[in-house]
Design a protein around this motif. Structure first.
Motif, PDB file in Angstrom:
ATOM      1  N   GLY A   7       0.829  -1.200   0.000  1.00  8.43           N
ATOM      2  CA  GLY A   7       0.000   0.000   0.000  1.00  8.43           C
ATOM      3  C   GLY A   7       0.864   1.251   0.000  1.00  8.43           C
ATOM      4  N   GLY A   8       0.251   2.394  -0.321  1.00  3.84           N
ATOM      5  CA  GLY A   8       0.976   3.657  -0.291  1.00  3.84           C
ATOM      6  C   GLY A   8       1.426   4.150  -1.643  1.00  3.84           C
ATOM      7  N   GLY A   9       1.051   3.457  -2.714  1.00  2.60           N
ATOM      8  CA  GLY A   9       1.468   3.879  -4.042  1.00  2.60           C
ATOM      9  C   GLY A   9       0.930   5.239  -4.441  1.00  2.60           C
ATOM     10  N   GLY A  10      -0.177   5.640  -3.855  1.00  6.20           N
ATOM     11  CA  GLY A  10      -0.751   6.940  -4.172  1.00  6.20           C
ATOM     12  C   GLY A  10       0.164   8.100  -3.826  1.00  6.20           C
ATOM     13  N   LEU A  11       1.065   7.898  -2.856  1.00  5.49           N
ATOM     14  CA  LEU A  11       2.000   8.962  -2.493  1.00  5.49           C
ATOM     15  C   LEU A  11       3.097   9.133  -3.537  1.00  5.49           C
ATOM     16  N   VAL A  12       3.228   8.180  -4.443  1.00  3.27           N
ATOM     17  CA  VAL A  12       4.110   8.332  -5.593  1.00  3.27           C
ATOM     18  C   VAL A  12       3.328   8.943  -6.754  1.00  3.27           C
ATOM     19  N   GLN A  13       2.155   8.402  -6.985  1.00  2.36           N
ATOM     20  CA  GLN A  13       1.382   8.739  -8.181  1.00  2.36           C
ATOM     21  C   GLN A  13       0.744  10.125  -8.132  1.00  2.36           C
ATOM     22  N   LEU A  14       0.069  10.443  -7.027  1.00  2.00           N
ATOM     23  CA  LEU A  14      -0.685  11.699  -6.986  1.00  2.00           C
ATOM     24  C   LEU A  14       0.210  12.940  -6.988  1.00  2.00           C
ATOM     25  N   PRO A  15       1.287  12.989  -6.181  1.00  7.13           N
ATOM     26  CA  PRO A  15       2.166  14.160  -6.262  1.00  7.13           C
ATOM     27  C   PRO A  15       2.772  14.346  -7.641  1.00  7.13           C
ATOM     28  N   ALA A  16       3.084  13.239  -8.331  1.00  7.95           N
ATOM     29  CA  ALA A  16       3.624  13.343  -9.681  1.00  7.95           C
ATOM     30  C   ALA A  16       2.614  13.980 -10.620  1.00  7.95           C
ATOM     31  N   MET A  17       1.352  13.656 -10.442  1.00  5.09           N
ATOM     32  CA  MET A  17       0.312  14.236 -11.283  1.00  5.09           C
ATOM     33  C   MET A  17       0.152  15.731 -11.000  1.00  5.09           C
ATOM     34  N   PHE A  18       0.204  16.110  -9.739  1.00  7.49           N
ATOM     35  CA  PHE A  18       0.127  17.535  -9.394  1.00  7.49           C
ATOM     36  C   PHE A  18       1.321  18.285  -9.979  1.00  7.49           C
ATOM     37  N   SER A  19       2.482  17.639  -9.988  1.00  9.87           N
ATOM     38  CA  SER A  19       3.682  18.274 -10.530  1.00  9.87           C
ATOM     39  C   SER A  19       3.592  18.431 -12.042  1.00  9.87           C
ATOM     40  N   ALA A  20       3.080  17.411 -12.726  1.00  9.55           N
ATOM     41  CA  ALA A  20       3.022  17.440 -14.187  1.00  9.55           C
ATOM     42  C   ALA A  20       1.937  18.375 -14.709  1.00  9.55           C
ATOM     43  N   ALA A  53     -14.463   4.857   7.740  1.00 10.96           N
ATOM     44  CA  ALA A  53     -13.463   5.899   7.990  1.00 10.96           C
ATOM     45  C   ALA A  53     -12.415   5.951   6.880  1.00 10.96           C
ATOM     46  N   ILE A  54     -11.871   4.790   6.523  1.00 12.80           N
ATOM     47  CA  ILE A  54     -10.808   4.770   5.518  1.00 12.80           C
ATOM     48  C   ILE A  54     -11.380   5.005   4.128  1.00 12.80           C
ATOM     49  N   GLY A  55     -12.596   4.536   3.887  1.00 11.49           N
ATOM     50  CA  GLY A  55     -13.234   4.780   2.597  1.00 11.49           C
ATOM     51  C   GLY A  55     -13.455   6.262   2.356  1.00 11.49           C
ATOM     52  N   PHE A  56     -13.928   6.980   3.369  1.00  4.26           N
ATOM     53  CA  PHE A  56     -14.137   8.427   3.213  1.00  4.26           C
ATOM     54  C   PHE A  56     -12.810   9.124   2.936  1.00  4.26           C
ATOM     55  N   TYR A  57     -11.778   8.730   3.670  1.00  4.71           N
ATOM     56  CA  TYR A  57     -10.452   9.315   3.443  1.00  4.71           C
ATOM     57  C   TYR A  57      -9.987   9.074   2.008  1.00  4.71           C
ATOM     58  N   ASP A  58     -10.184   7.856   1.495  1.00  2.00           N
ATOM     59  CA  ASP A  58      -9.718   7.550   0.148  1.00  2.00           C
ATOM     60  C   ASP A  58     -10.469   8.372  -0.892  1.00  2.00           C
ATOM     61  N   GLY A 116      -6.856  10.210  -0.409  1.00  2.00           N
ATOM     62  CA  GLY A 116      -6.451   8.947  -0.990  1.00  2.00           C
ATOM     63  C   GLY A 116      -5.094   8.376  -0.651  1.00  2.00           C
ATOM     64  N   PRO A 117      -3.987   9.109  -0.830  1.00  2.00           N
ATOM     65  CA  PRO A 117      -2.670   8.488  -0.630  1.00  2.00           C
ATOM     66  C   PRO A 117      -2.491   7.895   0.771  1.00  2.00           C
ATOM     67  N   GLY A 118      -1.944   6.673   0.817  1.00  2.00           N
ATOM     68  CA  GLY A 118      -1.751   5.995   2.093  1.00  2.00           C
ATOM     69  C   GLY A 118      -2.900   5.094   2.497  1.00  2.00           C
ATOM     70  N   THR A 119      -3.985   5.055   1.693  1.00  2.00           N
ATOM     71  CA  THR A 119      -5.153   4.239   2.042  1.00  2.00           C
ATOM     72  C   THR A 119      -4.778   2.783   2.250  1.00  2.00           C
ATOM     73  N   GLY A 120      -3.975   2.227   1.342  1.00  2.00           N
ATOM     74  CA  GLY A 120      -3.587   0.827   1.474  1.00  2.00           C
ATOM     75  C   GLY A 120      -2.827   0.551   2.756  1.00  2.00           C
ATOM     76  N   SER A 121      -1.977   1.486   3.176  1.00  2.00           N
ATOM     77  CA  SER A 121      -1.224   1.312   4.424  1.00  2.00           C
ATOM     78  C   SER A 121      -2.150   1.330   5.630  1.00  2.00           C
ATOM     79  N   PHE A 122      -3.132   2.228   5.620  1.00  2.00           N
ATOM     80  CA  PHE A 122      -4.095   2.265   6.722  1.00  2.00           C
ATOM     81  C   PHE A 122      -4.917   0.981   6.786  1.00  2.00           C
ATOM     82  N   LEU A 123      -5.350   0.489   5.637  1.00  2.00           N
ATOM     83  CA  LEU A 123      -6.112  -0.762   5.615  1.00  2.00           C
ATOM     84  C   LEU A 123      -5.265  -1.930   6.106  1.00  2.00           C
ATOM     85  N   MET A 124      -3.993  -1.947   5.721  1.00  2.00           N
ATOM     86  CA  MET A 124      -3.106  -3.025   6.155  1.00  2.00           C
ATOM     87  C   MET A 124      -3.016  -3.088   7.672  1.00  2.00           C
TER      88      MET A 124
END
Length: 252
Positions: A21-34, A143-148, A152-160
Motif C-alpha cells: 500500500g501507499g502507491g498513491g504517495l508516488v502517483q498523486l504528487p507526480a500528477m500535481f507536478s506534471a 473511515a478509511i473509505g471516506f479518506y480515500d 487517498g494516498p496511504g489508504t492501502g497502508s491504513f487498511l493493512m
C-alpha cells in the motif's frame, strides 16, 4: 513527455501498492507536478483510473493464492464503497489542506506501533468474530473509505494496519483483504468523479496500463517472499510516506 513521466510513476505506484500500500504517495504528487493547472478533483479522478486497474489486478492475483476472510473483508468493502463515494463528493466541495497536514502525524503513530510490535503480523490469528467483527469492519471501512474518496494516498497502508492490528491477520492475508477493500474505494470514487466530469480518460488509461504492470511485479514478489517481506516493505513505505507527506504539507 508528461504522459511518459506519469506512466513510470504509475508503474512504481502499482508495484508499491501491490506489496504494502501507499502507491498513491508516488502517483498523486507526480500528477500535481506534471499538471499543476488541473483541478485537484480531476487529478484525483484520473489517478483513480490507474489505481483501480492496478488494485483489481492485485486482488485477482492474491485471491487465487491467498484465502480471503470475507467475514471482515466484505462488510469493510461495502461501507468503504459507500463512504468513498461520499468522500469523493466532498472533494468537489471542500479543500483537502487540513487533512493533508494531519497525515504525517497519523503515519508516525502507525510506524512507531508497527516497529515496536516486532511480532505484529507475523502469524495469522484472527481475533474477532460475529457481530464485533462486522461492526469493526463497517467502522474501519467507513473511515478509511471516506479518506480515500476525499484524498487517498496511504489508504492501502491504513487498511493493512487495520487488518493486522484489529483483526489479527498476518501481513500476507492482510494485504489480500486490503486489495479487495481498496478496489471498492477506488471504484466508488471513480464513479462519482467521472459522473461529475473529473476524469481525463486518455491519461488515465495510459497510467492504468503502467499501474497494472507494476502491480503484476509487486504481487508476485509479495506472494513469493511472504509476510516477513511484506512487513519490511510496509515499514520502508510508511517511513517514506511520512517524509513525503510532511514535505508536501509544510514545506511547499
Amino acid at each position: 513527455m508528461e504522459f511518459a513521466f506519469l506512466a513510470v510513476t504509475a508503474f512504481l505506484a502499482g508495484l508499491i501498492d501491490a506489496v504494502a500500500g501507499g502507491g498513491g504517495l508516488v502517483q498523486l504528487p507526480a500528477m500535481f507536478s506534471a499538471y499543476p493547472g488541473l483541478s485537484p478533483a480531476t487529478l484525483v479522478g484520473t489517478g483513480k483510473v490507474a489505481s483501480l486497474a492496478g488494485t483489481a489486478n492485485a486482488a485477482l492475483r492474491y485471491g487465487r493464492r491467498v484465502r480471503i476472510y470475507w467475514d471482515a473483508t466484505l462488510p469493510a468493502m461495502v461501507s468503504a464503497f459507500a463512504f468513498s463515494m461520499a468522500g469523493a463528493y466532498a472533494l468537489t466541495l471542500i479543500p483537502a489542506g487540513p487533512l493533508r497536514k494531519s497525515l504525517p502525524f497519523i503515519l508516525v503513530i502507525l510506524l512507531v506501533y508497527t516497529v515496536a510490535k516486532k511480532n505484529l503480523g507475523a502469524e495469522h490469528a484472527p481475533s474477532l468474530s460475529g457481530g464485533k467483527e462486522r461492526a469493526a469492519a463497517l467502522l474501519a471501512g467507513a473511515a478509511i473509505g471516506f479518506y480515500d474518496g476525499v484524498f487517498g494516498p496511504g489508504t492501502g497502508s491504513f487498511l493493512m494496519i487495520v487488518f493486522v492490528r484489529v483483526f489479527g491477520y498476518d501481513f500476507l492475508h492482510a494485504s489480500a483483504s486490503t486489495k479487495v477493500v481498496n478496489l471498492a474505494t477506488n471504484l466508488a470514487a471513480l464513479l462519482l468523479l467521472a459522473a461529475k466530469g473529473h476524469v481525463w480518460w486518455q491519461l488515465g488509461l495510459v497510467m492504468a496500463l503502467a499501474n497494472v504492470a507494476g502491480s503484476q511485479v509487486g504481487s508476485r514478489l509479495a506472494l513469493k517472499h511472504g509476510s516477513g517481506f511484506v512487513r519490511r516493505v510496509f515499514i520502508v513505505v510508511v517511513t517514506a510516506l511520512i517524509a513525503k507527506t510532511a514535505w508536501d504539507a509544510f514545506s511547499r
